[in-house]
Design a protein around this motif. Structure first.
Motif, PDB file in Angstrom:
ATOM      1  N   VAL A  23       0.926  -1.119  -0.055  1.00  0.00           N
ATOM      2  CA  VAL A  23      -0.005  -0.008   0.056  1.00  0.00           C
ATOM      3  C   VAL A  23       0.851   1.294  -0.018  1.00  0.00           C
ATOM      4  O   VAL A  23       0.639   2.253  -0.704  1.00  0.00           O
ATOM      5  CB  VAL A  23      -0.897  -0.215   1.314  1.00  0.00           C
ATOM      6  N   ALA A  26       2.307   1.749  -3.352  1.00  0.00           N
ATOM      7  CA  ALA A  26       1.164   2.048  -4.277  1.00  0.00           C
ATOM      8  C   ALA A  26       0.847   3.604  -3.992  1.00  0.00           C
ATOM      9  O   ALA A  26       0.743   4.389  -5.195  1.00  0.00           O
ATOM     10  CB  ALA A  26      -0.052   1.343  -3.956  1.00  0.00           C
ATOM     11  N   THR A  27       0.865   4.084  -2.868  1.00  0.00           N
ATOM     12  CA  THR A  27       0.371   5.435  -2.650  1.00  0.00           C
ATOM     13  C   THR A  27       1.524   6.259  -3.337  1.00  0.00           C
ATOM     14  O   THR A  27       1.140   7.440  -3.861  1.00  0.00           O
ATOM     15  CB  THR A  27       0.190   5.626  -1.222  1.00  0.00           C
ATOM     16  N   MET A  30       1.001   6.263  -7.260  1.00  0.00           N
ATOM     17  CA  MET A  30      -0.084   6.793  -7.825  1.00  0.00           C
ATOM     18  C   MET A  30      -0.016   8.425  -7.279  1.00  0.00           C
ATOM     19  O   MET A  30      -0.625   9.032  -8.048  1.00  0.00           O
ATOM     20  CB  MET A  30      -1.361   5.886  -7.397  1.00  0.00           C
ATOM     21  N   VAL A  42      -6.185   4.906   3.286  1.00  0.00           N
ATOM     22  CA  VAL A  42      -6.629   4.492   2.037  1.00  0.00           C
ATOM     23  C   VAL A  42      -7.862   3.728   1.840  1.00  0.00           C
ATOM     24  O   VAL A  42      -8.249   3.126   2.449  1.00  0.00           O
ATOM     25  CB  VAL A  42      -5.334   3.413   1.632  1.00  0.00           C
ATOM     26  N   PRO A  43      -8.500   4.231   0.721  1.00  0.00           N
ATOM     27  CA  PRO A  43      -9.725   3.523   0.438  1.00  0.00           C
ATOM     28  C   PRO A  43      -9.823   2.028   0.480  1.00  0.00           C
ATOM     29  O   PRO A  43      -8.718   1.380  -0.199  1.00  0.00           O
ATOM     30  CB  PRO A  43     -10.201   4.002  -0.716  1.00  0.00           C
ATOM     31  N   SER A  44     -10.710   1.489   1.071  1.00  0.00           N
ATOM     32  CA  SER A  44     -10.791   0.131   0.805  1.00  0.00           C
ATOM     33  C   SER A  44     -10.806  -0.627  -0.351  1.00  0.00           C
ATOM     34  O   SER A  44      -9.960  -1.892  -0.473  1.00  0.00           O
ATOM     35  CB  SER A  44     -11.913  -0.652   1.563  1.00  0.00           C
ATOM     36  N   GLY A  45     -11.171  -0.058  -1.417  1.00  0.00           N
ATOM     37  CA  GLY A  45     -10.994  -0.555  -2.887  1.00  0.00           C
ATOM     38  C   GLY A  45      -9.521  -0.585  -3.145  1.00  0.00           C
ATOM     39  O   GLY A  45      -9.074  -1.411  -4.013  1.00  0.00           O
ATOM     40  N   ALA A  46      -8.852   0.527  -2.767  1.00  0.00           N
ATOM     41  CA  ALA A  46      -7.397   0.676  -3.251  1.00  0.00           C
ATOM     42  C   ALA A  46      -6.569  -0.522  -2.475  1.00  0.00           C
ATOM     43  O   ALA A  46      -5.824  -1.361  -3.061  1.00  0.00           O
ATOM     44  CB  ALA A  46      -6.787   2.038  -2.997  1.00  0.00           C
ATOM     45  N   VAL A  47      -7.108  -0.857  -1.227  1.00  0.00           N
ATOM     46  CA  VAL A  47      -6.339  -1.844  -0.543  1.00  0.00           C
ATOM     47  C   VAL A  47      -6.577  -3.165  -1.052  1.00  0.00           C
ATOM     48  O   VAL A  47      -5.759  -4.126  -1.315  1.00  0.00           O
ATOM     49  CB  VAL A  47      -6.576  -1.837   0.931  1.00  0.00           C
ATOM     50  N   PHE A  49      -7.377  -3.899  -4.355  1.00  0.00           N
ATOM     51  CA  PHE A  49      -6.616  -3.932  -5.422  1.00  0.00           C
ATOM     52  C   PHE A  49      -5.125  -4.410  -5.180  1.00  0.00           C
ATOM     53  O   PHE A  49      -4.607  -5.163  -5.849  1.00  0.00           O
ATOM     54  CB  PHE A  49      -6.560  -2.642  -6.222  1.00  0.00           C
ATOM     55  N   VAL A  50      -4.154  -3.736  -4.115  1.00  0.00           N
ATOM     56  CA  VAL A  50      -3.024  -3.965  -3.996  1.00  0.00           C
ATOM     57  C   VAL A  50      -3.071  -5.236  -3.103  1.00  0.00           C
ATOM     58  O   VAL A  50      -2.189  -6.020  -3.499  1.00  0.00           O
ATOM     59  CB  VAL A  50      -2.576  -2.926  -2.848  1.00  0.00           C
TER      60      VAL A  50
END
Length: 96
Positions: A23, A26-27, A30, A42-47, A49-50
């Protein structure tokens, strides 16, 4: 994640540590920033995805950072990956 990130991730033992490191990677990749003060923001959707790449359960991110310096250490490790540099080192280039 790219090959360099996956190779760096391979030595992380705990699922939460692997996911937290991913994460963080990724942060910065991005958003261009490390979330060292609050790496869980971090949004749960991003977590989710990672989590598809290192493959831990996204819920384990809650255990990331039990040791306060972990997120900072991970940021330092990520800065050492090829292609990353401190903003100060490239500031003049950006200004041009």
């Amino acid at each position: 994640m790219d090959r360099a990130a996956l190779d760096a991730l391979a030595d992380k033992r705990r699922p939460a540590t692997r996911l937290g490191w991913g994460v963080q990677w990724a942060t910065v990749r991005m958003l261009g920033v490390f979330l060292t003060e609050n790496p869980l923001a971090v949004p749960s959707g991003a977590v989710a995805f990672v989590a598809e790449q290192p493959d831990p359960d996204p819920a384990c991110l809650a255990d990331y950072g039990q040791r306060p310096t972990t997120s900072y250490e991970h940021a330092w490790q990520i800065r050492e990956l090829p292609g990353y540099r401190d903003f100060g080192a490239g500031e003049q280039e950006v200004r041009r």
